[in-house]
Design a protein around this motif. Structure first.
Motif, mmCIF file in Angstrom:
data_model
loop_
_atom_site.group_PDB
_atom_site.id
_atom_site.type_symbol
_atom_site.label_atom_id
_atom_site.label_comp_id
_atom_site.label_asym_id
_atom_site.label_seq_id
_atom_site.Cartn_x
_atom_site.Cartn_y
_atom_site.Cartn_z
ATOM 1 N N CYS A 16 6.420 3.819 13.344
ATOM 2 C CA CYS A 16 5.510 3.667 12.214
ATOM 3 C C CYS A 16 4.913 5.003 11.817
ATOM 4 O O CYS A 16 4.861 5.357 10.650
ATOM 5 C CB CYS A 16 4.355 2.710 12.586
ATOM 6 S SG CYS A 16 4.876 1.018 12.565
ATOM 7 N N THR A 54 2.587 8.799 -2.602
ATOM 8 C CA THR A 54 2.664 7.356 -2.411
ATOM 9 C C THR A 54 1.654 6.701 -3.326
ATOM 10 O O THR A 54 0.461 6.972 -3.243
ATOM 11 C CB THR A 54 2.303 6.969 -0.965
ATOM 12 O OG1 THR A 54 3.079 7.756 -0.078
ATOM 13 C CG2 THR A 54 2.586 5.512 -0.723
ATOM 14 N N SER A 56 -0.237 3.336 -4.437
ATOM 15 C CA SER A 56 -0.480 1.963 -4.017
ATOM 16 C C SER A 56 -1.154 1.220 -5.146
ATOM 17 O O SER A 56 -2.079 1.711 -5.784
ATOM 18 C CB SER A 56 -1.328 1.913 -2.746
ATOM 19 O OG SER A 56 -2.670 2.067 -3.038
ATOM 20 N N PRO C 77 12.119 -1.681 0.736
ATOM 21 C CA PRO C 77 10.872 -1.979 0.034
ATOM 22 C C PRO C 77 11.151 -2.641 -1.306
ATOM 23 O O PRO C 77 12.276 -2.593 -1.779
ATOM 24 C CB PRO C 77 10.257 -0.589 -0.170
ATOM 25 C CG PRO C 77 11.398 0.343 -0.142
ATOM 26 C CD PRO C 77 12.453 -0.253 0.720
ATOM 27 N N PRO C 89 8.022 -3.347 3.855
ATOM 28 C CA PRO C 89 6.644 -2.926 4.101
ATOM 29 C C PRO C 89 5.746 -4.085 4.497
ATOM 30 O O PRO C 89 4.800 -3.921 5.273
ATOM 31 C CB PRO C 89 6.176 -2.334 2.768
ATOM 32 C CG PRO C 89 7.383 -2.152 1.959
ATOM 33 C CD PRO C 89 8.414 -3.070 2.463
ATOM 34 N N CYS C 90 6.042 -5.289 3.975
ATOM 35 C CA CYS C 90 5.216 -6.446 4.319
ATOM 36 C C CYS C 90 5.396 -6.813 5.784
ATOM 37 O O CYS C 90 4.435 -7.146 6.484
ATOM 38 C CB CYS C 90 5.599 -7.654 3.478
ATOM 39 S SG CYS C 90 5.545 -7.364 1.733
ATOM 40 N N GLY C 93 3.636 -4.276 7.826
ATOM 41 C CA GLY C 93 2.196 -4.478 7.687
ATOM 42 C C GLY C 93 1.711 -5.650 8.508
ATOM 43 O O GLY C 93 0.713 -5.559 9.230
ATOM 44 N N THR C 246 2.521 -1.145 -2.101
ATOM 45 C CA THR C 246 2.471 0.210 -1.595
ATOM 46 C C THR C 246 3.706 0.406 -0.752
ATOM 47 O O THR C 246 3.730 0.146 0.441
ATOM 48 C CB THR C 246 1.162 0.504 -0.828
ATOM 49 O OG1 THR C 246 1.213 1.851 -0.377
ATOM 50 C CG2 THR C 246 0.964 -0.409 0.350
ATOM 51 N N PRO C 247 4.759 0.838 -1.385
ATOM 52 C CA PRO C 247 6.080 0.704 -0.786
ATOM 53 C C PRO C 247 6.341 1.568 0.441
ATOM 54 O O PRO C 247 7.271 1.297 1.170
ATOM 55 C CB PRO C 247 7.031 1.101 -1.918
ATOM 56 C CG PRO C 247 6.209 1.925 -2.820
ATOM 57 C CD PRO C 247 4.818 1.415 -2.731
ATOM 58 N N LYS C 248 5.497 2.568 0.666
ATOM 59 C CA LYS C 248 5.795 3.385 1.841
ATOM 60 C C LYS C 248 5.026 2.859 3.041
ATOM 61 O O LYS C 248 3.949 2.287 2.910
ATOM 62 C CB LYS C 248 5.427 4.844 1.574
ATOM 63 C CG LYS C 248 6.119 5.398 0.354
ATOM 64 C CD LYS C 248 6.491 6.861 0.491
ATOM 65 C CE LYS C 248 7.149 7.348 -0.787
ATOM 66 N NZ LYS C 248 6.641 8.617 -1.248
ATOM 67 N N ILE C 249 5.585 3.109 4.206
ATOM 68 C CA ILE C 249 4.936 2.651 5.434
ATOM 69 C C ILE C 249 3.610 3.380 5.580
ATOM 70 O O ILE C 249 3.521 4.570 5.322
ATOM 71 C CB ILE C 249 5.808 3.001 6.663
ATOM 72 C CG1 ILE C 249 7.231 2.593 6.416
ATOM 73 C CG2 ILE C 249 5.272 2.355 7.907
ATOM 74 C CD1 ILE C 249 7.453 1.144 6.402
ATOM 75 N N VAL C 257 -2.139 -1.671 3.514
ATOM 76 C CA VAL C 257 -0.815 -2.176 3.868
ATOM 77 C C VAL C 257 -0.434 -3.322 2.961
ATOM 78 O O VAL C 257 -1.270 -3.900 2.290
ATOM 79 C CB VAL C 257 -0.779 -2.699 5.319
ATOM 80 C CG1 VAL C 257 -0.851 -1.563 6.287
ATOM 81 C CG2 VAL C 257 -1.903 -3.671 5.559
#
Lengths: 271, 297, 311
Positions: A16, A54, A56, C77, C89-90, C93, C246-249, C257
């Motif tokens: 992660c 990124t 969001s 994603p 990502p879900c 998360g 929020t497509p990135k980890i 998340v």
């Protein structure tokens, strides 16, 4: 067995963290569901252009976006209505100065179920339906069917604009169903024969039927030439004059490519 | 050596006591924050107007903060779900505890537990996309997102709670009571209905109350399925807006520490008080009316 | 066996007059037996309805969602306004939130259960703590969300983040962990404790070296149940951790998340293209169900094996 679990957890944690390494810049966008399709397309395209950023995205309504700007929890607040006086006051009290950018135009169209034969309604008729005065479609030349009023949650900018432009600030009847988004409204209308609702132009699809208002059909043309009575600008608010990634994104929204994406998303570009 | 061991033991015991108090601490914190963020609304609106006011228009100018329709919606939805979940839950509990063979029970009990494990959003989703249109067709009603739908979905969320607690209660009724009844010539049914159930009534009541408490507090299901109309329902097919749905739907847009924000926390207080009362009553009943041994029946 | 012979054994309150008059000869044993068969049928039906409900929900989710489950769906994603791509990502998360909540709830929960079961003498203190725990278990999930918002996000300044969400969920699953741990501790025979104390160990040594290891499997079961509960909850993370897209980890625990339950909710109610993303909603629901029910099934099977061993 515990050892295996521990090892797995450690690997997961490393994964992660590792995949996020090379700390990227973050851009937070929050707010209107009307602006959401635009914001999403812009965000996806922008992240392709700048892989180090990124974005969001959060929805929920113009009220959410403006609140997030006021509280300082987001960088860009989407709104399909202008900021209210009380909100400006609150923002200034908290030391934030909201700056509006009009990135698109939009019109709100009343929609009914495709099985409903009614083609046109006057603004007064629509208002009377929403205040509960007109209860049956036959009163406006439609079938003998109870009018099911569908409205938006209070967080919606579309709701607020509707309130100003159509309702003349009169209250929507309490028995109106509320849905949390434009998308939800489309869904509700498409499954309810007697329903009437209102959505942003960008959400119109084959599941709903547009009703013209006083003879004027909601469309890009009629919005730009001012004939359509229920149109409004779409805003992106920032906290103070934008800098850095926020500025770059706003500039992108105003660029030719950005405005083409606005059009793709179904809203009306500003030029 | 023994003295310092004792001291260490005492310290450890205190440490554990402290950690165990965390639960109460959190409960206290929850209450504190709810009241801290919720009470300011009563500067704008009196308690009576808030609780009994019929109009919920929190973003109007001037705003109206009457939550009576929300409270009534919560109560009706809970009542409706109770009408379904109490019979089903108690009867399933009786079945599992008294009638089913060990093998069958070992299959059925996990099924009930799995029903409990289903996430509430999945049940809400199911209610919204499948049950709603189904109700629309079957009952010919204009919209399938309403009190009935919400009550139905909530019932299936409370049944596992009621069933498992009631089953525990029935299970702990001493076998000697059953045997005595059967020896006197009663059928199994009569034994169950007149001996076992009354003996376990405190546990069953607890189960029912906790099940209803779960129903009144459930958020996602009512958010997706109840229709969202802040009105006093006139029919079971009217859309309603129970308290948790309002909070969840409007929280994100209420500016921090604005009026709307305080009003939503105040709804949270109301909701919390309801569930607190339910839980305290359940606790009282389970302690007061406990069947201790066979002699007191 | 007919009515007259049973009356010879002496009429008690259980026999006289109470049989519901469904059958005219109701006072006899045969009539009462028939009534019993009828009612038992009802009871069986009730239990069956539960099974039916579960099967119906699973059937619909499976039949409409399985097509969406592809390798891409699980590892990519979302793209194109969520109408394409996946839910990776879900998943991350949700796992992050669930594991994080366990990190919070497990130590506190196990320690609380240890105190209640091993140290506390029955009385005021224990009654109050138990009341606190049972009330905590009854708090509505949206109230936890409000609490998490006010306390973790705002007061402690974590903002909308994985950390705030995990803490909120941890507080919520505390009663689950405590309950399961207590059950596990109770199942450890007292003879173990007595033997250890008899050999001169202190109470803590007994707990640490004898009781806990024996109770570990049961505690594990509770942990899995807590995980599955945390993974499935939406309301506590709505205001504290989850965002729409929020497509990135998340690079740190202070980031927002995406989460499976929240994703289902937004796709179904607030998305930009609800009908088009419907298959994805079913798919996401299926993944969540598989995750949650899978964990529960593991816990249930494990626990029944344990119980059998203990007997």
């Amino acid at each position: 067995m515990l050892k295996k679990a521990g090892f797995f957890l450690a690997a997961l944690a490393l994964f992660c963290v590792g995949s996020g390494v090379g700390a990227s810049e973050r851009l937070g966008i929050n707010g209107s569901t009307t602006v959401l399709p635009v914001a999403q397309k812009l965000a996806e395209a922008y992240m392709k252009m700048r892989p180090d950023v990124t974005v969001s995205l959060a929805g929920g309504g113009s009220g959410n976006g403006i609140k997030a700007i006021i509280d300082g929890t987001t960088d860009i607040g989407n709104s399909s209505r202008f900021i209210k006086d009380s909100e400006v006051k609150l923002a200034v009290e908290k030391g934030t100065y909201p700056v509006p950018f009009r990135i698109a135009l939009d019109c709100i169209v009343p929609v009914v179920n495709p099985s409903n034969p009614v083609q046109d309604l006057s603004i007064e008729q629509i208002r009377d339906m929403y205040t509960g005065k007109i209860r049956n479609w036959k009163e406006v030349g439609g079938p003998d069917l109870r009018v099911i009023v569908i409205s938006r949650d209070s967080s919606s900018g579309t709701f607020e604009s509707w309130g100003e432009l159509v309702m003349n600030k009169e209250r929507v009847v309490p028995s109106a169903l509320t849905v949390p988004s434009n998308g939800g409204l489309v869904q509700a209308i498409s499954t309810t024969p007697g329903a009437i609702g209102y959505i942003a132009l960008g959400y119109v699809n084959k599941d709903v039927k547009i009703v013209s208002v006083g003879g004027v059909m909601g469309s890009e043309e009629n919005t730009l030439n001012g004939r359509y009575p229920i149109s409004r600008p779409l805003f992106m608010f920032t906290r103070g004059w934008p800098t850095g990634v926020t500025l770059d994104f706003i500039n992108f929204a105003f660029s030719k490519k950005g405005q083409a994406l606005v059009k793709e998303a179904g809203s009306i570009p500003v030029y | 050596m023994a003295v310092s061991r004792n001291q260490a033991e005492k310290l450890i015991r205190l440490l554990f006591l402290g950690i165990a108090m965390v639960s109460i601490g959190i409960l206290g914190l929850i209450m504190f924050f709810l009241f801290q963020e919720g009470l300011p609304i009563f500067k704008t609106v009196s308690v009576q107007d808030f609780v009994l006011g019929k109009y919920w228009y929190p973003t109007d100018d001037p705003a109206d903060f009457g939550i009576l329709p929300l409270i009534v919606a919560s109560l009706y939805v809970t009542l409706f779900s109770a009408m379904i979940s109490i019979p089903l839950g108690v009867m399933t509990a009786i079945y599992l505890s008294e009638i089913a063979s060990r093998r069958v029970a070992e299959v059925v009990k996990p099924i009930v537990e799995l029903l409990a494990a289903l996430p509430s959003v999945v049940i809400g989703f199911f209610g919204m996309v499948l049950v709603g249109p189904f109700l629309q067709k079957v009952f010919g009603i204009p919209i399938g997102l309403n009190l009935f739908n919400a009550g139905l979905m909530l019932a299936f969320m409370s049944i596992p709670t009621i069933c498992s607690i009631a089953e525990d209660a029935l299970y702990s009724v001493p076998t000697s009571l059953r045997e005595a009844s059967l020896a006197l010539g009663a059928t199994e049914l009569e034994t169950i209905m007149k001996v076992v159930v009354p003996a376990g009534i405190s546990g069953i009541s607890t189960a029912i109350i906790l099940g209803m408490s779960r129903a009144i507090g459930e958020t996602m299901v009512v958010l997706m399925v109840a229709g969202g109309a802040a009105m006093l329902p006139e029919s079971v097919f009217d859309p309603v807006r129970p308290m948790p749905a309002s909070i969840a739907a409007e929280m994100a847009e209420a500016p921090f520490r604005g009026e709307h924000y305080h009003a939503l926390f105040a709804i949270g207080i109301t909701l919390f008080l309801f569930t607190l009362v339910f839980n305290l009553v359940a606790d009282y009943i389970s302690n007061r009316y406990q069947q201790k041994g066979e002699a007191s029946l | 066996m007919n009515g007259s012979s049973s009356s010879a054994s002496g009429k008690t309150a259980l026999q006289t007059g109470e049989s519901p008059g469904l059958f005219a000869e109701g006072a006899g044993l045969t009539g009462r037996r028939r009534v019993q068969t009828l009612w038992f049928g009802f009871f069986r039906l009730a239990a069956l309805i539960n099974g039916l409900a579960l099967c119906t929900i699973l059937y619909f989710m499976l039949s409409r969602g399985w097509r969406a489950i592809t390798w891409d769906f699980l590892t990519l994603p979302p793209r194109e306004a969520m109408t394409a791509g996946g839910i990776f990502p879900c998943i991350i998360g949700t796992l992050g939130l669930a594991l994080g909540s366990l990190l919070v709830a497990l130590p506190i929960g196990v320690a609380s259960a240890i105190y209640l079961n091993e140290y506390a003498s029955s009385g005021r203190v224990m009654r109050v703590i138990r009341l606190g725990i049972s009330n905590l278990a009854g708090v509505p999930s949206v109230v936890f969300g409000l609490f998490g918002l006010a306390f973790f996000c705002i007061l402690l300044g974590m903002g909308v983040s994985l950390a705030a969400g995990a803490l909120t969920l941890g507080v919520m699953t505390l009663p689950v962990i405590i309950g399961a741990t207590e059950e596990a501790l109770k199942a450890v025979p007292n003879t173990y404790r007595e033997a250890s104390l008899g050999l001169g160990a202190t109470q803590w040594q007994t707990i640490w070296r004898v009781v806990l290891p024996s109770a570990l499997p049961g505690i594990l079961t509770g942990a899995i149940l807590g995980l599955s509960r945390a993974a499935g909850e939406t309301a506590p993370i709505m205001f504290t951790a989850a965002v729409f897209f929020t497509p990135k980890i998340p690079a740190s625990i202070m980031d927002e998340v995406m989460a499976l339950p929240y994703h289902i909710y937004v796709l179904a109610t607030a998305g930009t293209n609800i009908e088009q993303t419907r298959p994805l909603q079913y798919g996401t629901a299926l993944v969540l169900i598989a995750l949650v029910l899978g964990m529960n099934l593991v816990a249930i099977i494990y626990r029944s094996r344990l119980r059998r061993r203990m007997r």
